[in-house]
Design a protein around this motif. Structure first.
Motif, mmCIF file in Angstrom:
data_model
loop_
_atom_site.group_PDB
_atom_site.id
_atom_site.type_symbol
_atom_site.label_atom_id
_atom_site.label_comp_id
_atom_site.label_asym_id
_atom_site.label_seq_id
_atom_site.Cartn_x
_atom_site.Cartn_y
_atom_site.Cartn_z
ATOM 1 N N GLN B 158 -25.347 -20.159 86.829
ATOM 2 C CA GLN B 158 -25.244 -21.290 85.910
ATOM 3 C C GLN B 158 -26.505 -22.240 85.571
ATOM 4 N N LEU B 159 -26.098 -22.630 84.011
ATOM 5 C CA LEU B 159 -27.168 -23.632 83.497
ATOM 6 C C LEU B 159 -26.233 -24.543 82.800
ATOM 7 N N GLY B 387 -35.599 -21.735 83.354
ATOM 8 C CA GLY B 387 -34.416 -21.074 83.604
ATOM 9 C C GLY B 387 -34.296 -20.003 84.566
ATOM 10 N N ARG B 419 -29.317 -19.425 77.915
ATOM 11 C CA ARG B 419 -28.035 -18.899 78.801
ATOM 12 C C ARG B 419 -27.955 -17.387 78.288
ATOM 13 N N LEU B 424 -26.979 -16.494 81.891
ATOM 14 C CA LEU B 424 -26.364 -17.723 82.649
ATOM 15 C C LEU B 424 -25.238 -18.206 81.907
ATOM 16 N N ARG B 425 -24.485 -19.176 82.661
ATOM 17 C CA ARG B 425 -23.115 -19.768 82.052
ATOM 18 C C ARG B 425 -22.788 -21.129 82.486
ATOM 19 N N PRO B 426 -22.421 -21.696 81.585
ATOM 20 C CA PRO B 426 -21.962 -23.170 81.817
ATOM 21 C C PRO B 426 -21.100 -23.463 83.187
ATOM 22 N N GLU B 431 -16.604 -24.219 81.114
ATOM 23 C CA GLU B 431 -16.770 -23.147 80.442
ATOM 24 C C GLU B 431 -15.046 -22.639 80.055
ATOM 25 N N GLY B 444 -19.994 -15.825 75.590
ATOM 26 C CA GLY B 444 -20.642 -16.857 75.331
ATOM 27 C C GLY B 444 -21.189 -17.067 74.085
#
Lengths: 265, 462
Positions: B158-159, B387, B419, B424-426, B431, B444
């Motif tokens: 995640q980011l 990241g 991302r 990477l995902r929220p 999300e 995304g």
């Protein structure tokens, strides 16, 4: 005939919201990235800021602007010998180089009411654009109001506090320091004015007043002169500058000098 | 005082009179340590200090305080809360051995999680000085620090992004325009956080009501914050204003904290005020701390310590209060502390590594000012490296240009870039909201349909 291929840039539906803020909103995108025009606009703003940081005082133009005032003008240097040293050693930018301090001592200046000091600070560009006009206005107004003037000084690689050492050596009751402010992306040409009553080396921010954002699109030079002279008169009346000296005139406000005033002293 | 540390190279013996001198001389070069007069005088002396530091047992840091215990409450916090059981697995190691231990495969996510309470900030700062950038990245990548308030932040893969919609005069419509822009670009899962132009309680309350109303109206699974002084926030909690997160800038010595107008008791008071509201739905991590190398020297309260060790001590302050978010504002302070992109990048990786190793949910304000020798390319480099290192969150500023604080950070687009580039995902709850609102698809990608007109009608109809 083939249709011309559509560019992948997508604009945002909410561009109307730009009316509410100068922030870089509704830039659109290509993929997830900023489109080239917006990307280059940012680079251009940053280039202006960087050029301002590394700009130098325009000696000839400044001397020409100051000559009609019939005041002696001295060129001084801080202990920071070049820009990269200036940026890394703020303490050096606050002190005169030994030979400059010696030169001022040799003048053995007569007591004067106001010493006007001009320094490059973080934007010589701002000084080159506006300092001549502001100094002319200040000298004229000071004479009209019967204040005596110390010799004019121009400082290379100077920070705000160096004005206090200069004012002290010139035997002045008050120093007005005009200095280029740290450039932002939206303005690389802001001049700041810092006032200290009874200047002496070692004074800190809370003893000064600051007028920020002096430039054509901000506080125009003529208005800046009025504000500075108002503060000069009040400072002589109250015998102080700093947090206890408030602006009671209209906006924009005069700030006590502090870390938020744009110029890192 | 203290033992003498020494290292002989080609027949010349370098001596370092105490631990803090050794730490300072061993620090990778940066302008702030030169300004403080504590930096190594030559390249050789720096490496000599690193060689000497590598031989120092970790236990030494429990016996030789770099800032006196008697006169500094941060030192007392560090030593009084040290957990000897957690420390046991590395208690026999030197600083140099500890570096190798951290990089070994056996030091996995769970091992490092259990170790955190056994480490002091000085141990962590010391080992970081022996590490290359890739070491800082590799070890940080193994660590996972998860925090929760209304969503889940910091899981691997995640980011998150703080949506930072600042405006020079706190104009509500100007702020709302930037909030909308950020939400529609998928930012805001770490927090929607405004730096107010003034610290007036009334103005701060107005902004908090604006953000809370928006969040409620659109059921956004995130938290809001106005980054005012903690005393202002405590006052607003007492008045019943909707405060999600309690913010404060902190530093690593009692003196530097005093210059911010805070101490540990005040932070505790703020923490308890926040907890009293019980507003978190998934968890009660509610403190938000910002730090930055150089703040202690800037306050003339560094005690002859190098700026990176001072910074790491601030993380011991932060971890006391179970924060949701901690970030260094790495390049904000200016070139007299971090001169150029190289120094900012190094400091950013150090701060992230040190915070994570001490168990903090580290994010980063990847940033610079116009008088630093840096540009957006340097920010891209640090963003990408962080990241990879697994940073919990970054800043999302419209176009990376903060028009209130006058510095450059990272943008909503930058968050999408990192991302996409690294998969990477929220935060998962956020999300899911982005999907429901038609702002993002499941890959995304940002969409151009959905309820966007309602969102901005909602924002501007008041």
């Amino acid at each position: 005939m083939n249709e011309p291929q559509k560019l992948p840039v997508e604009t945002d539906e909410w561009t109307a919201l730009k009316a509410f803020t100068e922030a870089r909103i509704a830039l659109g995108k290509t993929g997830v990235s900023v489109p080239v025009r917006a990307s280059l606009a940012f680079r251009l703003a940053h280039a202006h800021a960087k050029d301002a940081v590394y700009s130098a005082l325009d000696t000839d133009a400044l001397m020409q602007a100051l000559a009609p005032l019939e005041l002696p003008v001295y060129w001084l240097q801080s202990r920071a010998e070049h820009r990269d040293m200036y940026l890394q050693r703020p303490d050096y930018g606050r002190q005169l180089a030994p030979q400059s301090a010696e030169a001022l001592r040799e003048i053995a200046a007569q007591p004067a009411d106001v010493a006007i000091v001009v320094a490059d600070g973080l934007s010589a560009t701002a000084v080159n654009l506006y300092a001549g006009t502001v100094v002319q206005g200040l000298v004229q107004a000071s004479r009209d109001q019967g204040f005596t003037l110390a010799p004019l000084t121009l400082v290379e690689q100077g920070r705000v506090a160096i004005g206090d050492e200069i004012g002290h050596l010139l035997n002045a009751r008050m120093v007005v320091m005009l200095i280029g402010e740290r450039p932002g992306l939206s303005s690389a040409d802001s001049l700041g004015a810092y006032l200290t009553f009874a200047p002496a080396p070692g004074l800190t921010d809370e003893r000064r007043n600051c007028i920020s954002n002096i430039r054509q699109q901000g506080l125009p030079p003529a208005m800046a002169v009025e504000k500075i002279m108002y503060l000069v008169s009040e400072a002589f009346r109250l015998k102080l500058t700093g947090v206890a000296l408030k602006d009671t005139t209209d906006t924009p406000p005069i700030l006590p000098a502090g870390p938020d005033a744009g110029q890192l002293s | 005082m203290g033992m003498n540390y020494a290292c002989t190279i080609r027949g010349f013996t370098y001596r370092f009179q105490d631990l803090k001198t050794l730490l300072a001389k061993a620090s990778p070069a940066r302008s702030g340590d030169g300004l403080a007069g504590v930096a190594a005088d030559s390249y050789e002396e720096r490496v000599a200090a690193q060689l000497a530091l590598a031989d120092v047992p970790l236990r030494t840091f429990l016996n030789e305080a770099v800032v006196p215990y008697e006169s500094d409450e941060v030192t007392r916090l560090i030593l009084d809360t040290h957990d000897p059981v957690a420390f046991a697995p590395v208690s026999h190691l030197t600083v140099g051995d500890f570096r190798d231990w951290l990089l070994a495969d056996a030091a996995d996510t769970e091992t490092l999680r259990q170790l955190a309470p056994g480490l002091t900030p000085e141990m962590v700062a010391a080992v970081s000085k022996l590490m290359r950038n890739q070491d800082l990245i590799r070890v940080a990548q193994k660590i996972e620090v998860v925090t929760r308030f209304r969503n889940t932040i910091g899981k691997k893969g995640q980011l998150s992004a703080r949506l930072q919609p600042n405006h020079p005069v706190d104009d509500p419509r100007g702020i709302a325009a930037s909030v909308l822009d950020g939400l529609l670009y998928g930012s805001g899962d770490a927090v929607i956080g405004i730096n107010p132009a003034t610290d007036s309680p009334a103005a701060t309350a107005k902004l908090l009501y604006l953000l809370d109303g928006l969040r409620e109206r659109f059921s956004i699974p995130t938290q809001s914050c106005v980054l005012s002084h903690i005393t202002t926030t405590i006052q607003l909690v007492e008045q019943g204003v909707p405060v999600d997160l309690v913010f404060q800038s902190i530093a690593g010595t009692e003196g530097a904290n005093a210059s911010f107008g805070i101490n540990l008791a005040l932070l505790q008071e703020g923490y308890e005020a926040g907890l009293s509201l019980g507003r978190g739905t998934l968890g009660q991590n509610l403190m938000y701390f910002e730090t930055g190398q150089g703040s202690a020297l800037s306050a003339n309260a560094h005690h002859g310590l190098d700026q990176q060790t001072c910074e790491t001590r601030a993380y011991a302050v932060a971890r006391r209060y179970n924060p949701l978010l901690v970030n260094s504002v790495v390049g904000f302070i200016g070139p007299e502390y971090l001169f150029d992109g190289k120094q900012i990048i190094r400091a950013g990786l150090e701060d992230h590594f040190c915070g994570k190793l001490l168990g903090l949910p580290m994010g980063m304000d990847i940033c610079y000012t116009n008088h630093a020798n840096a540009d957006q390319d340097d920010m891209d480099t640090l963003l990408t490296l962080l990241g990879v290192a697994g940073v919990n969150f970054i800043m999302g500023v419209p176009g990376a240009d903060d028009i209130m604080l006058n510095y450059q950070s990272t943008s909503f687009h930058d968050a999408l870039y990192v991302r996409k580039a690294l998969g990477l995902r929220p935060a998962p709850e956020f999300e899911a909201w982005l999907h429901r609102q038609g702002i993002m698809d499941t890959d995304g990608n940002r969409l151009f349909t959905g309820s966007q007109p309602q969102l901005y009608a909602g924002l501007f109809s008041e």
